[in-house]
Each structure stands twice: as C-alpha cells, then as structure tokens.
Design a protein around this motif. Structure first.
Motif, PDB file in Angstrom:
ATOM      1  N   ILE A   2       0.850  -1.189   0.000  1.00  0.00           N
ATOM      2  CA  ILE A   2       0.000   0.000   0.000  1.00  0.00           C
ATOM      3  C   ILE A   2       0.887   1.239   0.000  1.00  0.00           C
ATOM      4  N   GLY A   3       0.333   2.364  -0.434  1.00  0.00           N
ATOM      5  CA  GLY A   3       1.082   3.611  -0.421  1.00  0.00           C
ATOM      6  C   GLY A   3       0.168   4.785  -0.697  1.00  0.00           C
ATOM      7  N   TYR A   4       0.719   5.990  -0.587  1.00  0.00           N
ATOM      8  CA  TYR A   4      -0.034   7.188  -0.952  1.00  0.00           C
ATOM      9  C   TYR A   4      -0.439   7.119  -2.419  1.00  0.00           C
ATOM     10  N   GLN A   7       3.532   5.142  -7.110  1.00  0.00           N
ATOM     11  CA  GLN A   7       4.996   5.193  -7.068  1.00  0.00           C
ATOM     12  C   GLN A   7       5.535   4.638  -5.752  1.00  0.00           C
ATOM     13  N   ASP A   8       4.798   4.852  -4.659  1.00  0.00           N
ATOM     14  CA  ASP A   8       5.224   4.298  -3.369  1.00  0.00           C
ATOM     15  C   ASP A   8       5.284   2.778  -3.420  1.00  0.00           C
ATOM     16  N   VAL A   9       4.333   2.176  -4.116  1.00  0.00           N
ATOM     17  CA  VAL A   9       4.288   0.717  -4.232  1.00  0.00           C
ATOM     18  C   VAL A   9       5.479   0.207  -5.036  1.00  0.00           C
ATOM     19  N   TYR A  10       5.786   0.878  -6.135  1.00  0.00           N
ATOM     20  CA  TYR A  10       6.944   0.490  -6.937  1.00  0.00           C
ATOM     21  C   TYR A  10       8.231   0.570  -6.117  1.00  0.00           C
ATOM     22  N   LEU A  11       8.337   1.612  -5.301  1.00  0.00           N
ATOM     23  CA  LEU A  11       9.541   1.789  -4.494  1.00  0.00           C
ATOM     24  C   LEU A  11       9.675   0.689  -3.444  1.00  0.00           C
ATOM     25  N   LEU A  12       8.552   0.262  -2.862  1.00  0.00           N
ATOM     26  CA  LEU A  12       8.601  -0.827  -1.890  1.00  0.00           C
ATOM     27  C   LEU A  12       9.186  -2.088  -2.521  1.00  0.00           C
ATOM     28  N   MET A  13       8.722  -2.433  -3.700  1.00  0.00           N
ATOM     29  CA  MET A  13       9.219  -3.630  -4.373  1.00  0.00           C
ATOM     30  C   MET A  13      10.664  -3.451  -4.824  1.00  0.00           C
ATOM     31  N   SER A  14      11.022  -2.241  -5.234  1.00  0.00           N
ATOM     32  CA  SER A  14      12.400  -1.984  -5.659  1.00  0.00           C
ATOM     33  C   SER A  14      13.371  -2.144  -4.495  1.00  0.00           C
ATOM     34  N   TRP A 125       9.686  12.999   7.208  1.00  0.00           N
ATOM     35  CA  TRP A 125      10.859  12.199   7.538  1.00  0.00           C
ATOM     36  C   TRP A 125      11.523  11.701   6.253  1.00  0.00           C
ATOM     37  N   VAL A 126      12.796  11.379   6.356  1.00  0.00           N
ATOM     38  CA  VAL A 126      13.526  10.819   5.218  1.00  0.00           C
ATOM     39  C   VAL A 126      14.222   9.541   5.670  1.00  0.00           C
ATOM     40  N   TYR A 127      13.761   8.419   5.144  1.00  0.00           N
ATOM     41  CA  TYR A 127      14.426   7.134   5.371  1.00  0.00           C
ATOM     42  C   TYR A 127      15.366   6.884   4.195  1.00  0.00           C
ATOM     43  N   ASN A 128      16.652   6.951   4.455  1.00  0.00           N
ATOM     44  CA  ASN A 128      17.615   6.712   3.384  1.00  0.00           C
ATOM     45  C   ASN A 128      17.831   5.227   3.116  1.00  0.00           C
ATOM     46  N   LYS A 129      17.444   4.398   4.077  1.00  0.00           N
ATOM     47  CA  LYS A 129      17.595   2.952   3.934  1.00  0.00           C
ATOM     48  C   LYS A 129      16.292   2.283   4.370  1.00  0.00           C
ATOM     49  N   PRO A 130      16.046   1.043   3.917  1.00  0.00           N
ATOM     50  CA  PRO A 130      14.744   0.381   4.139  1.00  0.00           C
ATOM     51  C   PRO A 130      14.566  -0.146   5.563  1.00  0.00           C
ATOM     52  N   SER A 131      14.048   0.687   6.435  1.00  0.00           N
ATOM     53  CA  SER A 131      13.846   0.320   7.838  1.00  0.00           C
ATOM     54  C   SER A 131      12.574  -0.496   8.027  1.00  0.00           C
ATOM     55  N   VAL A 132      12.497  -1.153   9.190  1.00  0.00           N
ATOM     56  CA  VAL A 132      11.334  -1.951   9.588  1.00  0.00           C
ATOM     57  C   VAL A 132      10.768  -1.353  10.870  1.00  0.00           C
ATOM     58  N   PRO A 217       5.660  -8.177   1.308  1.00  0.00           N
ATOM     59  CA  PRO A 217       5.861  -9.339   2.180  1.00  0.00           C
ATOM     60  C   PRO A 217       7.115 -10.140   1.852  1.00  0.00           C
ATOM     61  N   ALA A 218       7.671  -9.951   0.662  1.00  0.00           N
ATOM     62  CA  ALA A 218       8.886 -10.671   0.282  1.00  0.00           C
ATOM     63  C   ALA A 218      10.156  -9.998   0.797  1.00  0.00           C
ATOM     64  N   PHE A 219      10.028  -8.843   1.421  1.00  0.00           N
ATOM     65  CA  PHE A 219      11.202  -8.112   1.903  1.00  0.00           C
ATOM     66  C   PHE A 219      11.852  -8.852   3.071  1.00  0.00           C
ATOM     67  N   ASN A 220      13.140  -9.120   2.954  1.00  0.00           N
ATOM     68  CA  ASN A 220      13.897  -9.760   4.033  1.00  0.00           C
ATOM     69  C   ASN A 220      14.959  -8.777   4.507  1.00  0.00           C
ATOM     70  N   PRO A 221      14.781  -8.183   5.691  1.00  0.00           N
ATOM     71  CA  PRO A 221      15.710  -7.145   6.152  1.00  0.00           C
ATOM     72  C   PRO A 221      17.102  -7.705   6.437  1.00  0.00           C
ATOM     73  N   TYR A 222      18.059  -6.799   6.453  1.00  0.00           N
ATOM     74  CA  TYR A 222      19.418  -7.147   6.870  1.00  0.00           C
ATOM     75  C   TYR A 222      19.448  -7.354   8.379  1.00  0.00           C
ATOM     76  N   GLU A 223      20.155  -8.379   8.817  1.00  0.00           N
ATOM     77  CA  GLU A 223      20.479  -8.568  10.233  1.00  0.00           C
ATOM     78  C   GLU A 223      21.960  -8.890  10.344  1.00  0.00           C
ATOM     79  N   PRO A 224      22.614  -8.431  11.401  1.00  0.00           N
ATOM     80  CA  PRO A 224      24.059  -8.681  11.531  1.00  0.00           C
ATOM     81  C   PRO A 224      24.411 -10.165  11.509  1.00  0.00           C
ATOM     82  N   ASN A 225      23.546 -11.002  12.081  1.00  0.00           N
ATOM     83  CA  ASN A 225      23.835 -12.436  12.135  1.00  0.00           C
ATOM     84  C   ASN A 225      23.498 -13.155  10.835  1.00  0.00           C
ATOM     85  N   ASN A 226      22.642 -12.560  10.013  1.00  0.00           N
ATOM     86  CA  ASN A 226      22.224 -13.203   8.763  1.00  0.00           C
ATOM     87  C   ASN A 226      22.788 -12.533   7.520  1.00  0.00           C
TER      88      ASN A 226
END
Length: 241
Positions: A2-4, A7-14, A125-132, A217-226
């Motif tokens: 979902i998004g405003y 373009q927000d949706v495209y960015l999520l998948m990108s 706000w400005v998120y420069n990286k994909p936060s959760v 839902p396919a987004f897998n965030p970065y974790e230090p251990n993974n």
C-alpha cells in the motif's frame, strides 16, 4: 502492499529487490545496519519496556545488534527527531498508545500533544535505507474509511520506511512482538513469512485478527547475524544469451 500513490508501491518492491545495493556494506559498528531502536510510551507503556524491550535488547546483542532503548522523558518527538530514532535504525519497535493518525510516546508533563508523532511530521521524515517499524499499539494500521495520507503507518512508507507491522483495531496484553521478531532475526524469514509464522503460534484475539503488514511481504531485512539474504524474496538473475 500500500502507499499514498502507485509510485510508493513500486519503491517498496524496488527496495526488496535492490536491498543490498541501497543499504551498502555495514561499515560502522553502531551504524544503521546494526541499530535496533526501542521506544516505549508513558502511561503504562513502561510495563512493555521493562518486561520485553530491555530484556530483548540484551538478547539482541548476541546477534550483533546495537540496541538503544528510549523511554520516559527520552521519547518526545522533538528529542527522537534530533537523535534520528525513527529514521536512523534498521529496526524500530514502539510500545505505547497510538491511533491511526499519530502515536503518543510522551504523555507526562505539559503539552503532550505537541510531543506526539503525527502524520503531519512523519510525512517529512527521510528514510535513506529500508527500515522496519514494528508496533503493538492500538489502531496505528487502521485504513478503512481513512485516506492513506491520514494513516501514520502508510505515511512512514511514503517517507521511505519499507515495512510497517501494526494493528487495525484495539489490542491488549496479548499483543507481544517477540515471536514475530524471532522469526525475522533468528529464523531469517521475510516479513511476510514472519507474520504468517507468528499467526500460526500466537492465536489469541484480537491481535491474531487485526495485526497486519504494510509493505512488500517478500522483503527480508538485513540482520548482523544473517547478512543480506534471499530467503523468501525473488532473486534477480542475469539471463545469458
């Protein structure tokens, strides 16, 4: 997803597909990649901070995270904006009071309304990286009958956050986040798989029915251990000719 706007949706998948390139390598020990920020609200939010966030922050150190906990008198919008609490961390967890257009960590003292986090401020706000962003607060994910620009979770996605998990209705003490977070961090699941896994275990209402995911839902965030992993998400492969 979902998004405003579309373009927000495209960015999520990108951001899902190009997560590693967007995030870059983890160069700083206490940088964005390893930061897990906890915020608990005043007015009974201290219970969640004491019995979940502080112990879980200690546990996260085993997995390479650098957790920070922001509680009473350290959780106003002005202070958290100054410290980039919501935009400068890989993972953010909020426990406290909320609604679809704002959340109110800071209730003590004068003028708590001015210290709340609302859509009018979060949209800048400005998120420069994909936060959760994860929360057990009530109603922060409600979108029925509400324009997208008036929902705090969708507004975070519009600002560049890549995943928001919250509740569409009021919740209670059953709204824990430990199972969900363990699926993400320990089991290295994508956000969609993690939420599905939680619902297979934690079936107590109302959270079972009202907790939702906004984001890919396919987004897998970065974790230090993974590290950066492809578990649960599509993989871009070069086609040979």
């Amino acid at each position: 997803i979902i998004g405003y706007v579309v373009q927000d949706v495209y960015l999520l998948m990108s951001r899902t597909l190009f997560c590693k390139k967007i995030c870059g390598p983890p160069l700083e020990e206490d940088g964005w990649h390893n930061r897990f920020n906890f915020v608990f609200g005043e007015g009974f939010g201290e219970t969640g901070g004491l019995f979940h966030q502080i112990p879980y922050a200690v546990e996260l150190k085993k997995y390479g995270f650098k957790p920070h906990v922001y509680g009473d008198l350290r959780n106003s919008r002005q202070l958290t904006d100054l410290l980039h609490v919501y935009t400068g961390a890989n993972y953010i967890e909020y426990l406290g009071h909320g609604d679809w257009y704002w959340f109110t960590p800071s209730l003590y003292g004068f003028d708590y309304i001015n210290k709340a986090v609302d859509v009018a401020h979060a949209k800048n706000w400005v998120y420069n990286k994909p936060s959760v962003f994860l929360t057990s607060a009530c109603l922060m994910a409600r979108i029925d009958g509400i324009p997208p620009c008036m929902n705090i979770g969708v507004t975070m996605l519009h600002s560049g956050c890549n995943c928001f998990i919250g509740a569409t209705r009021e919740t209670g003490q059953e709204a824990g986040l430990t199972t969900l977070e363990n699926h993400l961090i320990v089991d290295d699941l994508s956000v969609g798989e993690a939420l599905r896994g939680e619902k297979r275990v934690d079936k107590e209402p109302p959270t079972y029915y009202v907790r939702v995911l906004y984001g890919d839902p396919a987004f897998n965030p970065y974790e230090p251990n993974n590290g950066f992993t492809d578990q649960g998400r599509p993989v871009i492969q070069q086609v040979s000719r």
